[in-house]
Design a protein around this motif. Structure first.
Motif, mmCIF file in Angstrom:
data_model
loop_
_atom_site.group_PDB
_atom_site.id
_atom_site.type_symbol
_atom_site.label_atom_id
_atom_site.label_comp_id
_atom_site.label_asym_id
_atom_site.label_seq_id
_atom_site.Cartn_x
_atom_site.Cartn_y
_atom_site.Cartn_z
ATOM 1 N N PRO A 18 0.874 -1.137 0.027
ATOM 2 C CA PRO A 18 0.051 -0.169 0.089
ATOM 3 C C PRO A 18 0.892 1.439 -0.014
ATOM 4 O O PRO A 18 0.455 2.128 -0.648
ATOM 5 N N ALA A 19 2.057 1.317 0.804
ATOM 6 C CA ALA A 19 2.969 2.520 0.905
ATOM 7 C C ALA A 19 3.429 2.678 -0.567
ATOM 8 O O ALA A 19 3.572 3.934 -1.005
ATOM 9 N N ALA A 20 3.927 1.674 -1.162
ATOM 10 C CA ALA A 20 4.355 2.011 -2.488
ATOM 11 C C ALA A 20 3.705 2.192 -3.615
ATOM 12 O O ALA A 20 3.864 3.056 -4.530
ATOM 13 N N ILE A 21 2.091 1.884 -3.455
ATOM 14 C CA ILE A 21 1.236 2.393 -4.495
ATOM 15 C C ILE A 21 1.083 3.661 -4.146
ATOM 16 O O ILE A 21 0.903 4.536 -5.097
ATOM 17 N N PHE A 22 0.701 3.971 -3.037
ATOM 18 C CA PHE A 22 0.515 5.518 -2.530
ATOM 19 C C PHE A 22 1.881 6.290 -3.137
ATOM 20 O O PHE A 22 1.529 7.454 -3.619
ATOM 21 N N ALA A 23 2.914 5.978 -2.659
ATOM 22 C CA ALA A 23 4.219 6.963 -2.801
ATOM 23 C C ALA A 23 4.190 6.920 -4.464
ATOM 24 O O ALA A 23 4.854 8.364 -4.831
ATOM 25 N N GLU A 24 3.907 6.085 -5.229
ATOM 26 C CA GLU A 24 4.330 5.967 -6.697
ATOM 27 C C GLU A 24 3.433 7.020 -7.042
ATOM 28 O O GLU A 24 3.533 7.992 -7.703
ATOM 29 N N ALA A 25 1.951 7.031 -6.927
ATOM 30 C CA ALA A 25 0.962 8.026 -7.115
ATOM 31 C C ALA A 25 1.291 9.370 -6.855
ATOM 32 O O ALA A 25 0.935 10.320 -7.682
ATOM 33 N N ALA A 26 1.934 9.672 -5.554
ATOM 34 C CA ALA A 26 2.101 10.847 -5.194
ATOM 35 C C ALA A 26 3.263 11.533 -5.803
ATOM 36 O O ALA A 26 3.363 12.673 -6.165
ATOM 37 N N GLY A 27 4.093 10.672 -6.011
ATOM 38 C CA GLY A 27 5.504 10.988 -7.057
ATOM 39 C C GLY A 27 5.069 11.533 -8.272
ATOM 40 O O GLY A 27 6.058 12.511 -8.793
ATOM 41 N N GLU A 28 3.936 11.250 -8.950
ATOM 42 C CA GLU A 28 3.765 11.421 -10.275
ATOM 43 C C GLU A 28 2.983 12.836 -10.330
ATOM 44 O O GLU A 28 2.645 13.264 -11.219
ATOM 45 N N LEU A 29 2.595 13.377 -9.238
ATOM 46 C CA LEU A 29 1.910 14.513 -9.398
ATOM 47 C C LEU A 29 2.840 15.926 -9.520
ATOM 48 O O LEU A 29 3.771 16.036 -9.159
ATOM 49 N N ARG A 30 1.917 16.925 -10.009
ATOM 50 C CA ARG A 30 2.640 18.394 -10.150
ATOM 51 C C ARG A 30 2.637 19.050 -9.007
ATOM 52 O O ARG A 30 3.123 20.399 -8.980
ATOM 53 N N GLY A 71 0.121 23.401 -4.926
ATOM 54 C CA GLY A 71 0.715 23.469 -6.268
ATOM 55 C C GLY A 71 -0.459 23.058 -7.171
ATOM 56 O O GLY A 71 -1.639 23.030 -6.758
ATOM 57 N N GLU A 72 -0.042 22.999 -8.615
ATOM 58 C CA GLU A 72 -0.977 22.929 -9.679
ATOM 59 C C GLU A 72 -2.140 21.488 -9.112
ATOM 60 O O GLU A 72 -1.180 20.482 -9.225
ATOM 61 N N GLY A 73 -3.160 21.718 -9.713
ATOM 62 C CA GLY A 73 -4.055 20.312 -9.373
ATOM 63 C C GLY A 73 -4.055 20.052 -7.793
ATOM 64 O O GLY A 73 -4.435 18.380 -7.976
ATOM 65 N N ALA A 74 -3.775 20.538 -6.979
ATOM 66 C CA ALA A 74 -3.753 20.154 -5.663
ATOM 67 C C ALA A 74 -5.081 19.483 -5.060
ATOM 68 O O ALA A 74 -5.296 18.489 -4.353
ATOM 69 N N ASP A 75 -6.229 19.902 -5.513
ATOM 70 C CA ASP A 75 -7.521 19.540 -4.884
ATOM 71 C C ASP A 75 -7.766 18.236 -5.704
ATOM 72 O O ASP A 75 -8.111 17.062 -5.100
ATOM 73 N N GLN A 76 -7.684 18.094 -7.006
ATOM 74 C CA GLN A 76 -7.783 16.706 -7.653
ATOM 75 C C GLN A 76 -6.829 15.777 -7.029
ATOM 76 O O GLN A 76 -6.959 14.509 -7.145
ATOM 77 N N ALA A 77 -5.356 16.165 -6.816
ATOM 78 C CA ALA A 77 -4.497 15.288 -6.497
ATOM 79 C C ALA A 77 -4.807 14.696 -5.173
ATOM 80 O O ALA A 77 -4.662 13.545 -4.912
ATOM 81 N N LEU A 78 -5.455 15.458 -4.092
ATOM 82 C CA LEU A 78 -5.808 15.003 -3.048
ATOM 83 C C LEU A 78 -6.950 14.124 -2.913
ATOM 84 O O LEU A 78 -6.905 12.996 -2.173
ATOM 85 N N ASP A 79 -7.880 14.148 -3.964
ATOM 86 C CA ASP A 79 -8.999 13.297 -3.789
ATOM 87 C C ASP A 79 -8.491 12.076 -4.548
ATOM 88 O O ASP A 79 -9.021 10.929 -4.031
ATOM 89 N N THR A 80 -7.724 11.860 -5.436
ATOM 90 C CA THR A 80 -6.890 11.029 -6.049
ATOM 91 C C THR A 80 -6.259 10.026 -4.983
ATOM 92 O O THR A 80 -6.559 8.723 -4.737
ATOM 93 N N LEU A 81 -5.451 10.631 -4.110
ATOM 94 C CA LEU A 81 -4.614 10.066 -2.839
ATOM 95 C C LEU A 81 -5.462 9.756 -1.836
ATOM 96 O O LEU A 81 -5.256 8.476 -1.417
ATOM 97 N N VAL A 82 -6.789 10.048 -1.657
ATOM 98 C CA VAL A 82 -7.602 9.672 -0.674
ATOM 99 C C VAL A 82 -8.396 8.270 -0.923
ATOM 100 O O VAL A 82 -8.405 7.409 -0.213
ATOM 101 N N LYS A 83 -8.399 8.176 -2.309
ATOM 102 C CA LYS A 83 -9.234 6.911 -2.628
ATOM 103 C C LYS A 83 -8.115 5.676 -2.576
ATOM 104 O O LYS A 83 -8.455 4.658 -2.165
ATOM 105 N N ILE A 84 -6.919 6.115 -2.805
ATOM 106 C CA ILE A 84 -5.834 4.908 -2.664
ATOM 107 C C ILE A 84 -5.859 4.600 -1.093
ATOM 108 O O ILE A 84 -5.829 3.589 -0.929
ATOM 109 N N LEU A 85 -5.843 5.623 -0.294
ATOM 110 C CA LEU A 85 -5.558 5.390 1.293
ATOM 111 C C LEU A 85 -6.966 4.635 1.649
ATOM 112 O O LEU A 85 -6.652 3.549 2.454
#
Length: 92
Positions: A18-30, A71-85
């Protein structure tokens, strides 16, 4: 700075897969994203894209964490990361 609350759904907590999936997704964000246990000061938040930070956070199943992004796309990024968690990546 936008923020979201999430509850760790994976049965093993935010460790290994789960941490690897989350970190990879977070690392791809702007935008830059941090994570901390609910109730901790914002200045103690850790880099959400760092697998080492996630492992040292020690978030277990059912723990509530706070995600913050800037940063750019912060709200959408957070929504995506919450779904992962809030997905049990250890379910079979």
């Amino acid at each position: 700075m936008p923020q979201r609350t999430a509850t760790i759904a994976s049965r093993v907590g935010l460790h290994a897969r789960p941490a690897a999936i989350f970190a990879e997704a977070a690392g791809e964000l702007r935008c830059e994203v941090t994570i901390a246990h609910a109730g901790e000061p914002a200045d103690e938040a850790m880099d959400a894209a760092s697998i080492l930070s996630l492992m040292s956070l020690g978030a277990s199943h059912g723990d509530v964490v706070i995600l913050r992004a800037e940063g750019e796309g912060a709200d959408q990024a957070l929504d995506t990361l919450v779904k992962i968690l809030e997905t049990d990546h250890d379910a079979k």
